[in-house]
Design an enzyme around this catalytic site. Structure first.
Site, PDB file in Angstrom:
ATOM      1  N   ILE A 110       0.845  -1.199   0.000  1.00  0.00           N
ATOM      2  CA  ILE A 110       0.000   0.000   0.000  1.00  0.00           C
ATOM      3  C   ILE A 110       0.877   1.244   0.000  1.00  0.00           C
ATOM      4  O   ILE A 110       1.868   1.329   0.729  1.00  0.00           O
ATOM      5  CB  ILE A 110      -0.945   0.010   1.219  1.00  0.00           C
ATOM      6  CG1 ILE A 110      -2.148  -0.905   0.939  1.00  0.00           C
ATOM      7  CG2 ILE A 110      -1.407   1.425   1.556  1.00  0.00           C
ATOM      8  CD1 ILE A 110      -3.124  -0.993   2.070  1.00  0.00           C
ATOM      9  N   LYS A 111       0.500   2.192  -0.848  1.00  0.00           N
ATOM     10  CA  LYS A 111       1.154   3.499  -0.863  1.00  0.00           C
ATOM     11  C   LYS A 111       0.166   4.530  -0.343  1.00  0.00           C
ATOM     12  O   LYS A 111      -0.968   4.597  -0.791  1.00  0.00           O
ATOM     13  CB  LYS A 111       1.596   3.851  -2.296  1.00  0.00           C
ATOM     14  CG  LYS A 111       2.536   5.048  -2.371  1.00  0.00           C
ATOM     15  CD  LYS A 111       1.825   6.337  -2.644  1.00  0.00           C
ATOM     16  CE  LYS A 111       2.832   7.484  -2.825  1.00  0.00           C
ATOM     17  NZ  LYS A 111       2.156   8.785  -2.983  1.00  0.00           N
ATOM     18  N   GLN A 112       0.579   5.319   0.627  1.00  0.00           N
ATOM     19  CA  GLN A 112      -0.280   6.360   1.171  1.00  0.00           C
ATOM     20  C   GLN A 112       0.485   7.664   1.269  1.00  0.00           C
ATOM     21  O   GLN A 112       1.722   7.683   1.217  1.00  0.00           O
ATOM     22  CB  GLN A 112      -0.789   5.979   2.565  1.00  0.00           C
ATOM     23  CG  GLN A 112       0.298   6.050   3.633  1.00  0.00           C
ATOM     24  CD  GLN A 112      -0.247   6.060   5.050  1.00  0.00           C
ATOM     25  OE1 GLN A 112      -0.076   5.107   5.775  1.00  0.00           O
ATOM     26  NE2 GLN A 112      -0.887   7.153   5.442  1.00  0.00           N
TER      27      GLN A 112
END
Length: 292
Positions: free
Chosen positions: A240-242
């Site tokens: 996941i990229k946030q």
């Protein structure tokens, strides 16, 4: 040696050093975290439901590049040609209108993988798919529609990504947007298909809603971004990229949920996604919420 390194870091951070380095009261102790390391795939993913081909592609991604076998990942993402218009993105450096130069930049930079569009990666797949892991971005928010909208739409199929030798597929969901329900269902289905074919899954977990801007920009509120990440792992995103949080208290400031209501929202999304995925397997009715 450690003191010298810390002093150097403090000098680079300047006035933010104390806030970033002097924090000693975490809500979650570090012992509870699954920290990066050379055994990350074995320790975190080997016991999951990911099939052997997915584990192989994850291992390949984590072993590639200058950060290989550290547990950390550096991915070069280039989809600005769609998200921000090609002319605005590449006119200052027209070499990057050429798809090959994007992939070569990732290789020369020692990245673990390169993430880009069907068009970019497909144009050079035979030459480079075996040299660096490909992450095919399957949806985008194109910047030609007027007025502009915040809606990620599919640009191709998971099968196309598989056929060009991709190690993973990537997607963005704009959580909180008007179209977020449809995006969640679409991407959960796409990720399930990608896993069936042996590819890993990468999710850009972003918030998009004009109402999230109040006294602060709550698009970067820790509680809201954390919930977006929770929804992301619920649909089995492997990475996941946030956007890193810069404040907190988004739920309270926006009056969109107390803890009990937040739990109902999470469970509601979970069953929405679960029903959509299980619709692909009609014989597995014993798992359906309406059969319990």
């Amino acid at each position: 040696m450690a003191t010298s390194a810390r002093t150097t870091i403090q000098a680079h951070l300047g006035p933010r050093a104390e806030a970033l380095l002097g924090f000693h009261s975490p809500k979650i102790a570090k012992e509870r975290l699954h920290l990066p390391g050379p055994d990350f795939i074995d320790r975190v993913w080997a016991g999951s439901d990911r099939n052997i081909r997915v584990l192989t592609n994850l291992q390949r991604l984590f072993e590639h590049g200058r950060l290989g076998r550290t547990g950390y990942v550096s991915i070069l993402p280039v989809d600005q040609g769609i998200e921000h218009a090609a002319g605005a993105s590449f006119a200052k450096n027209p070499d990057y209108f050429d798809a090959e130069n994007i992939v070569k930049l990732a290789i020369e930079g020692g990245c673990n993988a390169v993430a880009s569009t069907y068009g970019v990666l497909g144009a050079v797949a035979r030459k480079y798919a075996h040299k660096i892991p490909f992450i095919v971005k399957i949806n985008h928010n194109e910047l030609l529609t007027y007025p502009n909208k915040f809606d990620q739409i599919l640009f191709g199929t998971v099968k196309e990504a598989y056929e060009m030798g991709a190690a993973a597929v990537g997607a963005t969901i704009y959580f909180g947007s008007e179209q977020s329900d449809r995006q969640i269902v679409e991407i959960s289905t796409a990720f399930a298909h990608a896993h069936e074919l042996g590819m890993a899954t990468v999710l850009w977990c972003y918030l998009r809603n004009n109402a999230f801007k109040k006294d602060k920009d709550y698009h970067v509120s820790a509680d809201l971004t954390g919930q977006a990440n929770h929804l992301g792992v619920t649909i089995e995103a492997d990475i996941i990229k946030q956007k890193l949080p810069e404040n907190n208290g988004g739920y309270q400031a926006l009056n969109i949920g107390q803890p009990a209501q937040m739990a109902k929202v999470s469970v509601g999304y979970f069953f929405l996604v679960l029903n959509r995925i299980l619709s692909r397997y009609p014989n597995e009715t014993q798992f359906r919420p309406d059969r319990t």
